[in-house]
Design a protein around this motif. Structure first.
Motif, PDB file in Angstrom:
ATOM      1  N   GLU A  45       0.884  -1.290   0.063  1.00  0.00           N
ATOM      2  CA  GLU A  45      -0.007  -0.086   0.200  1.00  0.00           C
ATOM      3  C   GLU A  45       0.956   1.302  -0.171  1.00  0.00           C
ATOM      4  O   GLU A  45       0.659   2.124  -0.867  1.00  0.00           O
ATOM      5  N   LYS A  46       1.908   1.297   0.759  1.00  0.00           N
ATOM      6  CA  LYS A  46       2.769   2.597   0.792  1.00  0.00           C
ATOM      7  C   LYS A  46       3.373   2.595  -0.199  1.00  0.00           C
ATOM      8  O   LYS A  46       3.555   3.819  -0.897  1.00  0.00           O
ATOM      9  N   ASN A  63      -8.115  10.597  -2.530  1.00  0.00           N
ATOM     10  CA  ASN A  63      -8.914   9.276  -2.277  1.00  0.00           C
ATOM     11  C   ASN A  63      -7.938   8.779  -1.220  1.00  0.00           C
ATOM     12  O   ASN A  63      -8.908   8.158  -0.173  1.00  0.00           O
ATOM     13  N   LEU A  64      -6.864   8.725  -1.007  1.00  0.00           N
ATOM     14  CA  LEU A  64      -6.289   8.341   0.449  1.00  0.00           C
ATOM     15  C   LEU A  64      -6.507   8.962   1.596  1.00  0.00           C
ATOM     16  O   LEU A  64      -6.695   8.472   2.551  1.00  0.00           O
ATOM     17  N   ALA A  65      -6.524  10.284   1.311  1.00  0.00           N
ATOM     18  CA  ALA A  65      -6.719  11.400   2.494  1.00  0.00           C
ATOM     19  C   ALA A  65      -8.218  10.954   3.007  1.00  0.00           C
ATOM     20  O   ALA A  65      -8.533  10.790   4.343  1.00  0.00           O
ATOM     21  N   VAL A  66      -9.140  10.568   2.268  1.00  0.00           N
ATOM     22  CA  VAL A  66     -10.477  10.232   2.612  1.00  0.00           C
ATOM     23  C   VAL A  66     -10.619   8.991   3.399  1.00  0.00           C
ATOM     24  O   VAL A  66     -11.276   8.582   4.489  1.00  0.00           O
ATOM     25  N   ASP A  92      -0.182   5.223   9.082  1.00  0.00           N
ATOM     26  CA  ASP A  92       0.856   5.319   7.978  1.00  0.00           C
ATOM     27  C   ASP A  92       0.345   5.846   6.877  1.00  0.00           C
ATOM     28  O   ASP A  92       1.137   6.624   6.121  1.00  0.00           O
ATOM     29  N   LEU A  93      -0.682   5.312   6.316  1.00  0.00           N
ATOM     30  CA  LEU A  93      -1.030   5.930   5.091  1.00  0.00           C
ATOM     31  C   LEU A  93      -1.287   7.318   5.280  1.00  0.00           C
ATOM     32  O   LEU A  93      -1.336   7.961   4.294  1.00  0.00           O
ATOM     33  N   LYS A  94      -2.125   7.883   6.330  1.00  0.00           N
ATOM     34  CA  LYS A  94      -2.358   9.068   6.616  1.00  0.00           C
ATOM     35  C   LYS A  94      -1.231   9.984   6.285  1.00  0.00           C
ATOM     36  O   LYS A  94      -1.123  10.817   5.828  1.00  0.00           O
ATOM     37  N   ILE A  95       0.139   9.631   6.910  1.00  0.00           N
ATOM     38  CA  ILE A  95       1.282  10.225   6.753  1.00  0.00           C
ATOM     39  C   ILE A  95       1.548  10.400   5.499  1.00  0.00           C
ATOM     40  O   ILE A  95       2.167  11.428   5.174  1.00  0.00           O
ATOM     41  N   GLN A  96       1.394   9.367   4.820  1.00  0.00           N
ATOM     42  CA  GLN A  96       2.087   9.492   3.301  1.00  0.00           C
ATOM     43  C   GLN A  96       1.160  10.560   2.573  1.00  0.00           C
ATOM     44  O   GLN A  96       1.703  11.317   1.601  1.00  0.00           O
ATOM     45  N   ALA A  97      -0.163  10.425   2.679  1.00  0.00           N
ATOM     46  CA  ALA A  97      -1.109  11.455   2.018  1.00  0.00           C
ATOM     47  C   ALA A  97      -0.875  13.034   2.636  1.00  0.00           C
ATOM     48  O   ALA A  97      -0.831  13.882   1.737  1.00  0.00           O
TER      49      ALA A  97
END
Length: 196
Positions: free
Chosen positions: A54-55, A107-110, A118-123
């Motif tokens: 995912e990352k 898309n990822l932020a939502v 971890d995904l929030k940090i990337q967004a």
């Protein structure tokens, strides 16, 4: 497939389309194996687990967008034209997105919110990259006497980015481009007021 880098690129591209269209958590490894024709073992040979996939996929999508937009920005010689390129880029997002599924940041932020830190940090990192790009264009515009001195570049960059991302969201929900057109008309007016 015997070319490890080619296999990795196929996994990233296919995963990017699935994640960006159906969601990161809703897309299973089985969905990815079905779409790529690869086995789970082949996928896990390149990525330790789904979290890593995912990352890496989000970084791949971010690079696709940054590369596409960056070329267009670098081709222009002044702040006004660089901002116009960004406006045109976002204007075409609904009809011709640079990656399947639309804006990976939106898309990822939502999806990520607080459930997937971890995904929030990337967004957040992608958002900051876009905001910093806008800030730099404005700051250089002041430096080269293209933008009015004293312009609050941080504020203007935030307003532009929030407006553009909001326009994408509104367009995706309504299926129309009229909201983005209103937003772009407004932003062009702002730029006109800021231009020397």
């Amino acid at each position: 497939m015997r070319n490890p880098e080619l296999t990795r690129q196929i996994i990233l591209k296919t995963s990017g389309e699935l994640f960006n269209t159906h969601g990161y958590k809703a897309t299973s490894i089985s969905n990815i194996t079905d779409a790529t024709g690869l086995t789970k073992g082949a996928i896990y040979k390149h990525f330790r687990n789904k979290d890593e996939l995912e990352k890496e996929t989000f970084m791949y999508l971010s690079d696709q967008v940054a590369s596409h937009l960056g070329e267009k920005i670098r081709a222009e010689n002044n702040a006004k034209d660089k901002l116009e390129v960004i406006f045109i880029f976002f204007d075409s997002y609904l009809t011709h997105p640079p990656v399947v599924g639309g804006c990976p940041l939106l898309n990822l932020a939502v999806e990520a919110d607080d459930a997937h830190p971890d995904l929030k940090i990337q967004a957040l990192q992608m958002m900051e990259m876009l905001r910093n790009t806008l800030y730099t264009i404005l700051k250089n515009g002041i430096r080269y006497e293209q933008i009015i001195p004293g312009t609050d570049c941080e504020q203007v960059a935030s307003v532009i980015l929030a407006s553009l991302e909001g326009g994408i969201m509104m367009g995706k929900l309504s299926g129309k481009d009229s909201d983005m057109r209103h937003i772009l008309d407004h932003l062009r007016g702002v730029v006109k007021q800021l231009t020397v």
